[in-house]
Design a protein around this motif. Sequence first.
Motif, PDB file in Angstrom:
ATOM      1  N   SER A   1       0.995  -0.528  -0.109  1.00 13.77           N
ATOM      2  CA  SER A   1      -0.264  -0.387  -0.034  1.00 13.77           C
ATOM      3  C   SER A   1       0.989   1.271   0.220  1.00 13.77           C
ATOM      4  O   SER A   1       1.735   1.114   0.807  1.00 13.77           O
ATOM      5  CB  SER A   1      -1.086   0.181   1.026  1.00 13.77           C
ATOM      6  N   GLY A   2       0.656   1.809  -0.646  1.00 13.37           N
ATOM      7  CA  GLY A   2       0.991   3.338  -0.936  1.00 13.37           C
ATOM      8  C   GLY A   2       0.583   4.735  -0.869  1.00 13.37           C
ATOM      9  O   GLY A   2      -0.795   4.520  -1.129  1.00 13.37           O
ATOM     10  N   GLY A   3       1.147   5.325   0.395  1.00 10.58           N
ATOM     11  CA  GLY A   3       0.529   6.917   0.679  1.00 10.58           C
ATOM     12  C   GLY A   3       2.001   7.569   1.022  1.00 10.58           C
ATOM     13  O   GLY A   3       2.040   7.667   0.364  1.00 10.58           O
ATOM     14  N   SER A   4       1.537   7.666   2.430  1.00  8.18           N
ATOM     15  CA  SER A   4       2.189   8.771   3.340  1.00  8.18           C
ATOM     16  C   SER A   4       4.053   7.819   3.276  1.00  8.18           C
ATOM     17  O   SER A   4       4.495   8.309   3.979  1.00  8.18           O
ATOM     18  CB  SER A   4       1.821   9.707   4.421  1.00  8.18           C
ATOM     19  N   ASP A   5       3.137   6.775   3.362  1.00  6.45           N
ATOM     20  CA  ASP A   5       4.497   5.724   3.749  1.00  6.45           C
ATOM     21  C   ASP A   5       4.241   4.480   2.559  1.00  6.45           C
ATOM     22  O   ASP A   5       3.367   4.127   2.053  1.00  6.45           O
ATOM     23  CB  ASP A   5       4.593   5.361   4.839  1.00  6.45           C
ATOM     24  N   LEU A   6       5.125   3.398   2.424  1.00  9.48           N
ATOM     25  CA  LEU A   6       5.102   1.927   2.054  1.00  9.48           C
ATOM     26  C   LEU A   6       5.092   0.928   3.057  1.00  9.48           C
ATOM     27  O   LEU A   6       5.884   0.564   3.732  1.00  9.48           O
ATOM     28  CB  LEU A   6       6.120   1.943   1.022  1.00  9.48           C
ATOM     29  N   CYS A   7       3.952   0.337   2.872  1.00  9.23           N
ATOM     30  CA  CYS A   7       3.672  -1.054   3.957  1.00  9.23           C
ATOM     31  C   CYS A   7       3.638  -1.914   2.873  1.00  9.23           C
ATOM     32  O   CYS A   7       3.061  -1.915   2.122  1.00  9.23           O
ATOM     33  CB  CYS A   7       2.360  -0.480   4.090  1.00  9.23           C
TER      34      CYS A   7
END
Length: 472
Positions: A167-173
Amino acid sequence: MHAEEQVVQADSEVRMKGTLPVIIIIIFCRKFKKKSSVQSLGEEQIQNPYTELLVLKGHHDIVRFLVKIDDYRFASAGDDGIVFLWNAQTGEKLFELHGHTHKITAITAFPSSDACKEKNYLILTASADRTVIVWECNSGKQVQKVSCFHSTVKCLTVLQRLDVWLSGGSDLCVWNRKLDLLCKTSHLTDADISALVELPKNCVAAAVGKELIIFRLVVSTEGSEGWDVLELKRLVDHQDNILSLVSVNDLTLVTGSHVGELIVWDALDWTNQVCECTSWDPALHIVTQQEIKLSQNQREVSIQHLTSDEECVFAAVGKGIYVYNLQMKRLIACQRTAHDSTVLHIAKLPSRQLISCSEDGSVRIWELREKQQLPAEPVPTGFLTMWGFGRANKQASQTAKKMQESTSSYSLELIGDLIGHSSAVQMFLYFDELGLVTCSADHLIILWKDGERESRLRSLALFQKLEQNNDL
C-alpha cells in the motif's frame, strides 16, 4: 471538439429485469456546432465490431476504477464508495459491496498464490476513509478491514511471486495475505506515493511527486529478523510530478510527467542516458536519447497514462496518442489530436490495435498501420516541433539518417468510435470475445459487445431451445 452530443435511445431507457439488462441496442446521433480537427468516421464503421451494448447501472457517482477478477468477472468502484462485481458475459450484477464511507482511491485483484490448489479470488480496495478492505469475490463477503493508516492510500500493488501486497500513501507498507503488517518505510514528508510497480530483485519503484524512489524488500528467512524495506535510490530527473509509470519488462521501466517528460529507465541499475534537453532537428527521424521532452503547455502535453507491449510504449499525451518503439529508439506513429479533450487511458489490443478514452466522453479504436515506404520521408513539422531531445553528435546524426532511410513509418488510423457515455470516460477493460467494459463520470458502466457474435449466440440458443421442445 466543441460539439453538442445528443443521445437518442431506441426505447427511451434500458430497462432492468432483476439485475440483467434486457434491451441492449441503442441508437445514437451526434450534432456538431463546429468543425473539429479530430478524425471522424461515418455511420458505416465496418471494422468496428462493437455494435451492441449493455448499460450497467448501480453507481450513483463517478466510476473511476475497473479491475479484472478472472476471464469473465470484473469489479467497479468510484466516488460513491461502493464496489460492484459484474459478469462480463451477461452484464449481471453479482454483488454490491458496502464497507467504505468515502470514495475509493485504489483497487486491485489479489489472486491465489501458485502453491494454493483451491482458487480463492480476492480484491483489495482503498478509500479516502483511510481504510483498506479485503473482499472475497466468490461470496461477496468482507474478509477484513485495515484501518491503521495515517493518510489515504493512493495505490495498491500485489507482488504475486512473494504472495504479499503493498500500500502506498504517506509511507510504503508491506502486507501478507492474512493482513499482517510485515514492514513499512518511514513517513514520506514531501509528497505521497501515487504509483507503484514491481522491479526485478525484490525491488519496487514508487512515484513520489517529481521523484522516483527505488525500494528493496528484504524477505524474511529462517534465522533473519523478519521482513524489511530499504530505500536504495532517489531518481530526480523529472522536472514535474510523475503521473504515469509502467514496467515494460525485467529490463525496462518508463515514467511520464505532468510537463510531458517521458523517461526510459534501466530496471536493473535505474539509470538513464539523458544529458540535457535542447531542440531537436526536425529533419532527423530518430531519437538519440532516452528522454523525450514535450512543449511547455502543460495541459497539452501532460502524460496521463502509459502502457506497453514490450516492443513499444504507448503514451496518452494531452489529447493525443504517441507510439515509441524501444528497439528502434524512435517515435513510429502519433495522433496529436486523437480526442477533443485529454486522453485518460489507453491499451494495446491484439492485431496492432489500440483503444483510447477521453474526458470528452468518447472511446475510440485505432489500428497501427505501416505506411508505404518513401525515401527520407520527414515526420510532419507540426508533430516534430512539439518534441525536444538531447543534443546529438555528428555520428549519431548520420546514424539517424541511415536508419530513417531503412526503417518504416506508421500511422494510427481510426477504425471505431464508440458513442455511449455523456461524460468523461475514466478507463476500460478488454475481455477479448466477451467485449469491452468502460466506466465514466456519468455514473454508468457500458459493456460493449460484438454484434455479430451476440447474434450467432442468440440464434444458437434459440435453435437449442427449439430442439429441446421437439419443434424441429
